[in-house]
Scaffold this motif. Structure first.
Motif, PDB file in Angstrom:
ATOM      1  N   ILE A 194      44.727  -3.252 -29.687  1.00  0.00           N
ATOM      2  CA  ILE A 194      43.896  -3.648 -30.824  1.00  0.00           C
ATOM      3  C   ILE A 194      42.858  -4.651 -30.340  1.00  0.00           C
ATOM      4  N   PRO A 195      41.700  -4.744 -31.008  1.00  0.00           N
ATOM      5  CA  PRO A 195      40.691  -5.739 -30.614  1.00  0.00           C
ATOM      6  C   PRO A 195      41.197  -7.161 -30.825  1.00  0.00           C
ATOM      7  N   ASP A 196      40.714  -8.070 -30.007  1.00  0.00           N
ATOM      8  CA  ASP A 196      41.119  -9.475 -30.132  1.00  0.00           C
ATOM      9  C   ASP A 196      40.629 -10.092 -31.439  1.00  0.00           C
ATOM     10  N   THR A 197      39.557  -9.537 -32.010  1.00  0.00           N
ATOM     11  CA  THR A 197      38.989 -10.111 -33.235  1.00  0.00           C
ATOM     12  C   THR A 197      39.706  -9.642 -34.497  1.00  0.00           C
ATOM     13  N   LEU A 198      40.579  -8.645 -34.394  1.00  0.00           N
ATOM     14  CA  LEU A 198      41.270  -8.113 -35.573  1.00  0.00           C
ATOM     15  C   LEU A 198      42.305  -9.123 -36.070  1.00  0.00           C
ATOM     16  N   THR A 199      42.200  -9.499 -37.350  1.00  0.00           N
ATOM     17  CA  THR A 199      43.101 -10.502 -37.922  1.00  0.00           C
ATOM     18  C   THR A 199      44.088  -9.911 -38.926  1.00  0.00           C
TER      19      THR A 199
END
Length: 314
Positions: A194-199
């Motif tokens: 998953i992308p690091d920016t996904l919260t």
């Protein structure tokens, strides 16, 4: 039709008069706790609703309503100040629960709305974050072999057949007829990376007027299971096939809005209890649901005639 009337802050308003524009035959209703309302209309076309209550500015909203469906509207926002410079038609409310914002996606916009430019989220990878949905509904249910029992893993149904002594008739039991049976959709929300920016990951399901939402913190290999009780928002049994609209929202820390991926899946409603013998049926009794084009056979087979190609006669 059902929906919610809210303030600019997203709070529900009680007592808003909701009626069909220029058609008094349908009467009117008032919004209840939370600002929710329900109104009965004729489907098959565009319907315009009026929203009125002092000291709010009157509003009209037009939305397309299909035949024999419960349509859930996006939140309707009421303004108090007549000198507000913002046009109330183009102003889109923000739900207090972000998971409900899937109702304000383009599929649900009012006909008067002017679509605003879509915010581009460069961090969102549509190939990496691609949800996968699997429904337990099968186009054609498999019938039983007389005298044999089966377990259908795909639909999680146990089917039992017993021969009546002295005859060729069989009693049939299907666990899908039990009151606790649910139609299920399995969702793979994220994969190994998953992308690091996904919260956060949001799940929104609309089916037969009911709304179901769930929010997860972002993690690899997130899964969600939606189990439907085969009833509409008014607790009425739904027979035949129901269409569920499922929206998966991906929230990034560096993006203003949620990126929604929307899918539609079919779910099985209630089957008609043909013989009504204590939960059992006879394999020689059949039932045809002409509204949905479904032939339900006594041996457990289900034939969805609408799924077959049309044949033209000359």
């Amino acid at each position: 039709m059902r929906g919610q009337v809210v303030t600019p802050q997203g709070l529900g308003i009680i007592g808003i008069r909701v009626s069909v524009d220029r058609d008094s035959r349908f009467g009117f209703t008032l919004t209840r706790q939370g600002g929710w309302f329900d109104v009965l209309v004729n489907g098959g076309g565009a319907v315009t609703l009026q929203f009125q209550r002092s000291p709010f500015r009157p509003l009209t909203r037009t939305v397309f309503v299909p035949w024999n469906q419960i349509v859930v509207l996006p939140p309707v926002q009421m303004q108090i100040n007549d000198n507000d410079e913002h046009d109330d038609i183009s102003f889109i409310s923000v739900p207090s629960n972000l998971a409900y914002s899937f109702l304000s996606t383009s599929h649900y916009r009012f006909l008067e709305d002017n679509p605003s430019p879509i915010a581009i989220c460069l961090e969102h990878d549509h190939e990496l974050l691609s949800p996968h949905l699997t429904s337990t509904w099968m186009p054609n249910g498999i019938g039983s072999v007389p005298g044999k029992n089966f377990i259908f893993a795909e639909t999680q149904v146990v089917q039992e057949s017993l021969k009546i002594p002295g005859s060729e008739i069989h009693l049939l039991y299907k666990s899908s007829q039990a009151s606790g049976y649910r139609s299920i959709v399995r969702m793979q929300l994220t994969h190994d990376r998953i992308p690091d920016t996904l919260t956060h990951v949001h799940v929104g399901v609309q089916i037969e007027g009911s709304l179901h939402v769930k929010t997860y913190e972002a993690d690899p290999n997130l899964r969600h299971i939606f189990a439907w009780n085969k009833r509409n928002v008014f607790k009425q049994k739904v027979y035949g096939i129901a269409m569920a609209r499922i929206s998966i929202g991906y929230e990034h820390a560096t993006c203003r809005g949620i990126v929604w991926e929307t899918r539609t899946v079919k779910l099985q409603g209630f089957d008609v209890d043909i013989s009504d013998i204590g939960g059992w049926g006879l394999d020689i009794h059949h039932h045809y649901n002409f509204h949905e084009g479904i032939l339900q056979k006594g041996d457990g087979a289900t034939i969805h005639l609408k799924e077959f190609p049309r044949i033209g006669w000359r």
